[in-house]
Scaffold this active site. Structure first.
Site, PDB file in Angstrom:
ATOM      1  CB  THR A 190      -3.208   5.843  -3.770  1.00 17.10           C
ATOM      2  OG1 THR A 190      -1.897   5.572  -4.249  1.00 17.10           O
ATOM      3  CG2 THR A 190      -3.450   5.125  -2.460  1.00 17.10           C
TER       4      THR A 190
ATOM      5  CB  ILE B 186      -4.983   3.401   2.871  1.00 16.68           C
ATOM      6  CG1 ILE B 186      -4.342   3.027   1.553  1.00 16.68           C
ATOM      7  CG2 ILE B 186      -5.479   2.195   3.633  1.00 16.68           C
ATOM      8  CD1 ILE B 186      -2.983   2.387   1.687  1.00 16.68           C
TER       9      ILE B 186
ATOM     10  CG  PHE C 164      -1.928  -1.085   1.196  1.00 17.92           C
ATOM     11  CD1 PHE C 164      -2.949  -1.102   0.264  1.00 17.92           C
ATOM     12  CD2 PHE C 164      -1.854  -2.119   2.104  1.00 17.92           C
ATOM     13  CE1 PHE C 164      -3.878  -2.126   0.237  1.00 17.92           C
ATOM     14  CE2 PHE C 164      -2.775  -3.143   2.085  1.00 17.92           C
ATOM     15  CZ  PHE C 164      -3.793  -3.149   1.147  1.00 17.92           C
ATOM     16  CG  HIS C 165       0.896   3.632  -3.073  1.00 18.85           C
ATOM     17  ND1 HIS C 165       2.168   3.471  -3.551  1.00 18.85           N
ATOM     18  CD2 HIS C 165       0.079   2.994  -3.933  1.00 18.85           C
ATOM     19  CE1 HIS C 165       2.121   2.774  -4.668  1.00 18.85           C
ATOM     20  NE2 HIS C 165       0.870   2.472  -4.921  1.00 18.85           N
ATOM     21  N   PRO C 166       1.481   5.032   1.347  1.00 17.54           N
ATOM     22  CG  PRO C 166       3.485   5.699   2.313  1.00 17.54           C
ATOM     23  CD  PRO C 166       2.901   5.098   1.081  1.00 17.54           C
TER      24      PRO C 166
END
Length: 123
Positions: free
Chosen positions: A102, A97, A58-60
């Site tokens: 994203t 998130i 996952f991307h922050p």
């Protein structure tokens, strides 16, 4: 993956995945195990594998909260509080998130910012 709980949950998930894929319904589709290799069996093996190759996908997001509360860094127009003339228009303003990538929400945030900036100048 910085806590024991994270590591234990990952190992449990990998074991569950292997159990599911060993079911007869997967016989026509299952190839040889490649990652982690079938040699990875014990908790110690999984831990060693995890240290070498584990990570998140996952991307922050959410590091620059948007809103009107005391913790909010930007307002609803994406203007940075306490510094005039600067906006934040990326995934950092998302409160949580998203369950997907994203990229699309980040594009939407940028497009909305591009619309709000000229509107603000007209005021």
């Amino acid at each position: 993956m910085s806590t024991e709980y994270d590591v234990e949950t990952t190992i449990a998930g990998l074991r569950a995945m292997r159990k599911i894929v060993r079911q007869a319904a997967f016989d026509p589709y299952r190839g040889r195990g490649i990652w982690p290799t079938p040699a990875v069996q014990s908790d110690g093996d999984f831990r060693a594998w995890h240290e070498l190759s584990g990570g998140t996908t996952f991307h922050p997001v959410g590091t620059c909260a948007m809103g009107d509360g005391n913790e909010a860094v930007v307002d609803e127009q994406l203007r940075l509080r306490g510094l005039a003339g600067l906006r934040v228009a990326d995934a950092s303003i998302m409160p949580r998130i998203v369950s997907g990538n994203t990229n699309a929400p980040s594009i939407m945030i940028g497009e909305k910012a591009a619309q709000m900036i000229p509107e603000d100048r007209g005021r």
